[in-house]
Design an enzyme around this catalytic site. Sequence first.
Site, PDB file in Angstrom:
ATOM      1  N   ARG A 170       4.312 -12.973  12.677  1.00  0.00           N
ATOM      2  CA  ARG A 170       3.701 -12.251  13.094  1.00  0.00           C
ATOM      3  C   ARG A 170       3.102 -12.180  14.349  1.00  0.00           C
ATOM      4  O   ARG A 170       2.498 -11.011  15.116  1.00  0.00           O
ATOM      5  CB  ARG A 170       2.001 -11.716  12.134  1.00  0.00           C
ATOM      6  N   HIS A 229       1.640   0.533   7.509  1.00  0.00           N
ATOM      7  CA  HIS A 229       1.669  -1.330   8.793  1.00  0.00           C
ATOM      8  C   HIS A 229       2.630  -1.191   9.040  1.00  0.00           C
ATOM      9  O   HIS A 229       3.646  -1.902   9.170  1.00  0.00           O
ATOM     10  CB  HIS A 229       0.546  -1.908   6.898  1.00  0.00           C
ATOM     11  N   ARG A 244      -8.072  -2.549  12.338  1.00  0.00           N
ATOM     12  CA  ARG A 244      -7.408  -1.980  10.267  1.00  0.00           C
ATOM     13  C   ARG A 244      -8.653  -1.435   9.863  1.00  0.00           C
ATOM     14  O   ARG A 244      -9.731  -2.376   9.508  1.00  0.00           O
ATOM     15  CB  ARG A 244      -7.601  -3.986  10.433  1.00  0.00           C
ATOM     16  N   CYS A 265       4.828  -9.446   2.620  1.00  0.00           N
ATOM     17  CA  CYS A 265       3.930  -9.277   3.377  1.00  0.00           C
ATOM     18  C   CYS A 265       2.848 -10.229   3.084  1.00  0.00           C
ATOM     19  O   CYS A 265       2.190 -10.620   4.197  1.00  0.00           O
ATOM     20  CB  CYS A 265       3.459  -7.634   3.776  1.00  0.00           C
ATOM     21  N   ASP A 312       5.844  -5.518  -2.897  1.00  0.00           N
ATOM     22  CA  ASP A 312       3.771  -6.247  -2.538  1.00  0.00           C
ATOM     23  C   ASP A 312       3.281  -6.091  -3.345  1.00  0.00           C
ATOM     24  O   ASP A 312       3.994  -6.100  -4.611  1.00  0.00           O
ATOM     25  CB  ASP A 312       3.799  -4.631  -1.492  1.00  0.00           C
ATOM     26  N   GLN A 316       3.777  -5.394  10.414  1.00  0.00           N
ATOM     27  CA  GLN A 316       4.045  -6.023   9.304  1.00  0.00           C
ATOM     28  C   GLN A 316       5.877  -5.544  10.104  1.00  0.00           C
ATOM     29  O   GLN A 316       6.508  -6.821   9.545  1.00  0.00           O
ATOM     30  CB  GLN A 316       3.502  -5.765   8.034  1.00  0.00           C
TER      31      GLN A 316
END
Length: 306
Positions: free
Chosen positions: A288, A132, A105, A260, A220, A135
């Site tokens: 996830r 990402h 990450r 997310c 987001d 996700q």
Amino acid sequence: MAARHFLTLLDLSPEELAYLIRRAISIKTGLKTQGPTYTPFANRTLAMIFEKSSTRTRVSFETAMAQFGGHALFLSSRDTQLGRGEPVGDTARVLSEMVDAVMIRTFSHQGLEAFAAASSVPVINALTDDYHPCQLLADVMTWTELRGNVRGKTAVWIGDGNNMCHSWINAARQFDFQLRICCPEGYEPREDILAAAGDRVSLVRDPRQAVDGADLVTTDVWASMGQEEEQAKRERDFADLQVTEALLDLAKPDALFLHCLPAHRGEEISETLLDDPRAVVWQEAGNRLHAQKALLEFLLLGKVDG
């Protein structure tokens, strides 16, 4: 055989991604009915490199490895030689001699690609400034669980043309659904990513027009990690793009809302939106774990029956 990496959704074929969604749902069902009895990763180790903060990503990957009978190592740039200037490729080669897979990450997607190029074990993108993809596995899994096959359906992205938006564009390509992107002038997604999606993706400036008849709406935060100094300007630029219950009412009656997380109530969403039954963000967050289990299993063991 060369290691398979997962840096974007385009690293797997549509058929492989469809398999991952089915497998993730199967793994989730098994965990709920039998508990963590499936442990295919005895003595396997995942290195987790974090240059950005995390809640869902760290907990889900670490739990996935533990429930699969393996082990996860948390590595921050403050605690490793990467933080002292060791070349990315050198770190990749060293870790390849010691662990079975690496999850990263970080900020630079190019840095992630350089790491993967030097790694002989699978490398997973757990978020970069450009993408990402993990996700999106959870998002498509959630959508599929609740509404069946997503092919031919319509999703709406409202907000910044950021890493999540880029991954939604790739998801539209790979899972064959339509995506409408609603963002302010100057905040569009990257032109090359948008162009590659062809007619599966369209830009719509009016949020009411964007969500009209949609099957799913997602958004987001307006200022992502590393953009905090732009918060005030972004609040002004995105002021008309808040997702509210009234906006969702313009979508299909059975439309879903995803985020997310973490969410900023009162900014990109209304204060009460996450309490609306159409918002399935807690299921999405929990998925996830299961989606990443399916991904880890696939990268290390290949396709598994069941």
